[in-house]
Design a protein around this motif. Structure first.
Motif, PDB file in Angstrom:
ATOM      1  N   ASP A 120       0.803  -1.208  -0.010  1.00  9.76           N
ATOM      2  CA  ASP A 120      -0.031  -0.179  -0.074  1.00  9.76           C
ATOM      3  C   ASP A 120       0.774   1.399   0.048  1.00  9.76           C
ATOM      4  OD1 ASP A 120       1.020   0.251   2.557  1.00  9.76           O
ATOM      5  OD2 ASP A 120      -1.036  -0.353   3.557  1.00  9.76           O
ATOM      6  N   GLN A 121       2.023   1.187   0.029  1.00 13.74           N
ATOM      7  CA  GLN A 121       2.961   2.369   0.047  1.00 13.74           C
ATOM      8  C   GLN A 121       4.328   2.142  -0.432  1.00 13.74           C
ATOM      9  OE1 GLN A 121       2.626   4.824   3.317  1.00 13.74           O
ATOM     10  NE2 GLN A 121       4.516   6.008   3.187  1.00 13.74           N
ATOM     11  N   TRP A 143       6.158  22.609 -14.665  1.00 17.78           N
ATOM     12  CA  TRP A 143       7.180  23.531 -13.505  1.00 17.78           C
ATOM     13  C   TRP A 143       8.296  22.876 -13.718  1.00 17.78           C
ATOM     14  CZ3 TRP A 143       9.764  21.416  -9.173  1.00 17.78           C
ATOM     15  CH2 TRP A 143      10.232  22.420  -8.521  1.00 17.78           C
ATOM     16  N   THR A 144       9.451  24.077 -13.637  1.00 15.13           N
ATOM     17  CA  THR A 144      10.880  23.738 -13.438  1.00 15.13           C
ATOM     18  C   THR A 144      11.612  24.496 -12.574  1.00 15.13           C
ATOM     19  OG1 THR A 144      12.824  23.087 -14.808  1.00 15.13           O
ATOM     20  CG2 THR A 144      11.294  24.985 -15.637  1.00 15.13           C
ATOM     21  N   ASP A 145      12.591  24.205 -12.062  1.00 14.57           N
ATOM     22  CA  ASP A 145      13.596  24.984 -11.107  1.00 14.57           C
ATOM     23  C   ASP A 145      14.942  24.554 -11.504  1.00 14.57           C
ATOM     24  OD1 ASP A 145      13.774  26.357  -8.415  1.00 14.57           O
ATOM     25  OD2 ASP A 145      15.101  24.913  -8.482  1.00 14.57           O
ATOM     26  N   ASN A 146      15.860  25.433 -11.702  1.00 15.91           N
ATOM     27  CA  ASN A 146      17.308  25.203 -11.729  1.00 15.91           C
ATOM     28  C   ASN A 146      18.224  25.606 -11.025  1.00 15.91           C
ATOM     29  OD1 ASN A 146      19.439  26.895 -13.963  1.00 15.91           O
ATOM     30  ND2 ASN A 146      17.366  27.873 -13.205  1.00 15.91           N
ATOM     31  N   PHE A 147      17.443  26.150  -9.811  1.00 12.43           N
ATOM     32  CA  PHE A 147      18.483  26.614  -8.801  1.00 12.43           C
ATOM     33  C   PHE A 147      18.813  25.922  -7.719  1.00 12.43           C
ATOM     34  CE2 PHE A 147      16.539  30.278 -10.872  1.00 12.43           C
ATOM     35  CZ  PHE A 147      17.412  31.358 -10.611  1.00 12.43           C
ATOM     36  N   HIS A 148      18.403  24.468  -7.400  1.00 15.78           N
ATOM     37  CA  HIS A 148      18.784  24.203  -6.224  1.00 15.78           C
ATOM     38  C   HIS A 148      19.047  22.592  -6.677  1.00 15.78           C
ATOM     39  CE1 HIS A 148      15.344  26.645  -5.183  1.00 15.78           C
ATOM     40  NE2 HIS A 148      15.790  26.910  -4.048  1.00 15.78           N
ATOM     41  N   GLN A 149      19.789  21.876  -5.726  1.00 16.62           N
ATOM     42  CA  GLN A 149      20.375  20.846  -5.824  1.00 16.62           C
ATOM     43  C   GLN A 149      19.564  19.862  -4.792  1.00 16.62           C
ATOM     44  OE1 GLN A 149      23.153  23.358  -5.573  1.00 16.62           O
ATOM     45  NE2 GLN A 149      22.663  23.192  -7.876  1.00 16.62           N
ATOM     46  N   GLY A 150      19.488  18.482  -4.954  1.00 15.35           N
ATOM     47  CA  GLY A 150      18.685  17.991  -4.273  1.00 15.35           C
ATOM     48  C   GLY A 150      18.068  16.463  -4.857  1.00 15.35           C
ATOM     49  N   TYR A 151      17.091  15.988  -4.635  1.00 14.36           N
ATOM     50  CA  TYR A 151      16.353  14.747  -4.895  1.00 14.36           C
ATOM     51  C   TYR A 151      15.102  15.144  -4.953  1.00 14.36           C
ATOM     52  CZ  TYR A 151      15.412  13.434  -0.009  1.00 14.36           C
ATOM     53  OH  TYR A 151      14.955  13.312   1.339  1.00 14.36           O
ATOM     54  N   VAL A 152      14.098  13.898  -5.675  1.00 14.07           N
ATOM     55  CA  VAL A 152      12.715  13.788  -5.634  1.00 14.07           C
ATOM     56  C   VAL A 152      12.298  12.667  -4.943  1.00 14.07           C
ATOM     57  CG1 VAL A 152      10.824  13.737  -7.063  1.00 14.07           C
ATOM     58  CG2 VAL A 152      12.663  15.037  -7.856  1.00 14.07           C
ATOM     59  N   ARG A 153      11.474  12.938  -3.792  1.00 17.42           N
ATOM     60  CA  ARG A 153      10.951  11.887  -2.967  1.00 17.42           C
ATOM     61  C   ARG A 153       9.611  11.595  -3.457  1.00 17.42           C
ATOM     62  NH1 ARG A 153       9.279  14.442   1.357  1.00 17.42           N
ATOM     63  NH2 ARG A 153      11.165  14.163   2.521  1.00 17.42           N
ATOM     64  N   VAL A 154       9.395  10.409  -4.161  1.00 21.60           N
ATOM     65  CA  VAL A 154       8.217   9.979  -4.907  1.00 21.60           C
ATOM     66  C   VAL A 154       7.668   8.627  -3.908  1.00 21.60           C
ATOM     67  CG1 VAL A 154       7.249   8.734  -7.022  1.00 21.60           C
ATOM     68  CG2 VAL A 154       9.286  10.287  -7.105  1.00 21.60           C
ATOM     69  N   VAL A 155       6.368   9.035  -3.454  1.00 24.01           N
ATOM     70  CA  VAL A 155       5.680   7.844  -2.708  1.00 24.01           C
ATOM     71  C   VAL A 155       4.376   7.488  -3.433  1.00 24.01           C
ATOM     72  CG1 VAL A 155       4.541   7.528  -0.652  1.00 24.01           C
ATOM     73  CG2 VAL A 155       6.578   9.101  -0.776  1.00 24.01           C
ATOM     74  N   LEU A 156       4.442   6.138  -3.803  1.00 26.84           N
ATOM     75  CA  LEU A 156       3.403   5.426  -4.562  1.00 26.84           C
ATOM     76  C   LEU A 156       2.568   4.999  -3.675  1.00 26.84           C
ATOM     77  CD1 LEU A 156       5.500   3.726  -7.356  1.00 26.84           C
ATOM     78  CD2 LEU A 156       4.425   6.122  -7.330  1.00 26.84           C
TER      79      LEU A 156
END
Length: 563
Positions: A139-140, A508-521
């Protein structure tokens, strides 16, 4: 089973970042990616795990030694107190594999958390945590999407943040895990001279010894060690694991006259990658270059990772070569049709397409709500808007930035932002979409790296049919293109805005930051959180979620809305 087992998910691991909680969306939390004492000298590159299935997973380490070979033992437990031994064994680390050691631990239970460590020369490694893939009801599922970790540009704070993130189950790395550049003129070396992170070796890497040494440097980063010890890795490579913008017969950043055979260099890069990454060797009948995989997460999702560099890719179109030949609108029309649209320029091999088709059809037949694509390079259509006509940039002068001149030319003629991405291979992209549609899988969730920018895109085929959603991640350290090209902050923000305002596929887009994408299904929805680190110039940093989207699925189409 309700979901992936998080038993002991935040249990104390001596010396690791797992003793701290991650910032929740919208909050900031001070973090430090420093834990040098957590990895003994014999295990200075830490431990890692990855390439899991429902009953097995790869565990990895590297021994630092002066001996010609080293006896290593390994142990796997189902509790962090190491009271319940599940599996153990012995192996040798030798110079044939650069003293790296990989073990495929099998006969494990699905959807379970395990703990592992190694011992060599009387020294024990840190404790690592890993998971097998679930079966049945899930479920997640939490995935961290990462890409583009360039050592000279900064500390891998995004990796460290992922190690602390309690919502993450697996890490998906979509490429540019290392960079091949080096030397005083290498990309990022100006920053490296300030923060003390020059590339090692101090030159562009070409030989097997070079690639091994570069991988070793990247795994010496504290944030890298924390992430690998905390979560299993699922990965695919992009270009910089070998050289910038490769295709099957060469690379933009390979000069045979001074750097020798491309085939030899590519083989060296692939060998080092297999030695230094927690991945399985290819199945019988396949080569190491055929590095694509599929992962099944119970009844929830199938994740398919792509290989688009070494097994099929045609040579990229070079704008510099064609610009002098394009003088009329007819010239540009022919260029789009016959050069960019050349049907003989491929991205994915027939064998890989067959495997993708099988994985998609099985996912649809099982009724899984999610078909996730681990994709190296942006898939959405990104013709550059008319930045001059729209007033975003002024008419360029001779003294203007080269990026200013380039964007003005591309925007005037509506040409793709880059030709190394799927935009440079539109026929190959349509072939991929057609394959997905033939398997009733026009609801893709594409997770993408490469661009050093955050993206939220809505994908369409050439007829306008919706093909799904693309989520793109910023670099772990690599800077966004507009910022790196020399535009001031106001102009870079305006360029971000015009791309989202003018391009139908870019939300949407943003080229100012560093990091990651948290994807929760979840079974009927997903949440994408764009997690930025406050700095990569110091190992002391904050994290915050700068944007979030909800994704809804009805079994046929995906819908994106801001959270």
């Amino acid at each position: 089973m309700p979901r992936i087992n998080r038993r002991h998910a935040l249990a104390l691991m001596t010396g690791t970042a797992l003793t701290s909680a991650c910032a929740t969306p919208g909050e900031e939390a001070a973090q430090s990616a420093t834990s040098e004492s957590s990895d003994p000298a014999v295990f200075r590159h830490g431990v890692a795990s990855g390439d899991p299935d429902a009953s097995s997973v790869v565990i990895w380490t590297r021994i630092t030694t002066l001996a010609s070979e080293v006896d290593v033992t390994w142990s796997v437990y189902d509790d962090p107190e190491m009271e319940s031994l599940v599996a153990s064994g012995a192996a040798k680390a030798t110079d044939e594999t650069d003293y790296t050691l990989k073990v495929v631990v099998d006969a494990l239970q699905p959807g379970q958390t395990y703990y592992y460590r190694f011992e060599a020369e009387g020294v024990r490694s840190r404790l690592g945590r890993t998971q097998t893939l679930p079966v049945g009801a899930v479920d997640q599922l939490g995935i961290a999407l990462v890409s583009c970790s360039n050592y000279p540009f900064g500390f891998f704070n995004g990796y460290d943040a992922i190690a602390r993130d309690p919502e993450i189950d697996f890490v998906l790395h979509t490429g540019d895990y290392i960079y091949e550049y080096g030397g005083p003129e290498g990309w990022g070396e100006e920053t490296a001279s300030v923060i003390g992170r020059p590339h090692d070796p101090p030159h562009e890497i070409i030989t097997l010894a070079d690639y091994r040494r570069r991988h070793a440097q990247y795994k010496s980063d504290a944030g890298s060690r924390e992430m690998h010890a905390a979560h299993p890795l699922i990965c695919c490579w992009d270009d910089h694991e070998s050289a910038n913008n490769p295709w099957t017969d060469g690379a933009q950043n390979h000069q045979p006259e001074t750097e020798g055979s491309w085939a030899a260099r590519r083989a060296a890069s692939i060998q080092a990658y297999y030695e230094w990454m927690p991945i399985r060797e290819p199945m019988p009948g396949r080569t190491r270059a055929q590095f694509w995989r599929s992962y099944i997460f119970g009844d929830l999702a199938t994740l398919i990772t792509l290989e688009t560099r070494h097994t099929a890719r045609g040579k990229q179109v070079d704008y510099a070569e064609w610009a002098p030949k394009l003088n009329t609108e007819a010239d540009y029309a022919a260029f789009r049709r016959d050069v960019l649209g050349d049907p003989d320029r491929h991205m994915i091999s027939p064998t890989e397409l067959e495997d993708i088709s099988v994985a998609l059809s099985e996912s649809v037949a099982k009724g899984q709500p999610w078909r996730v694509i681990g994709n190296q390079i942006p898939m959405a259509r990104m013709p550059v808007p008319d930045v001059i006509g729209l007033g975003v940039l002024s008419t360029p002068l001779e003294t203007s930035l080269e990026a200013h001149k380039r964007l003005a030319w591309l925007g005037k003629h509506g040409l793709p932002f880059y030709t190394d991405t799927w935009d440079g291979y539109p026929v190959a992209r349509e072939a991929f979409y057609d394959l997905c549609k033939s398997n009733k899988a026009a609801d893709l969730l594409v997770l993408t790296g490469d661009s050093h920018s955050f993206w939220a895109n809505i994908l369409h085929d050439k007829s306008g049919e919706n093909m799904g959603i693309e989520l793109g991640t910023a670099g772990i350290t690599s800077p966004g293109d507009f910022v790196d090209s020399g535009f001031d902050a106001e102009t870079a923000k305006a360029l971000d805005q015009v791309f989202s305002d003018q391009l139908p596929e870019v939300t949407w887009t943003d080229n100012f930051h560093q990091g990651y994408v948290r994807v929760v299904l979840y079974p009927d929805s997903a949440k994408a959180s764009y997690v930025a680190v406050s700095t990569v110039l110091s190992p002391i940093y904050n994290t915050r979620t700068i944007k979030a989207f909800d994704i809804q699925t009805d079994g046929k189409n995906l819908a994106l809305r801001q959270a």
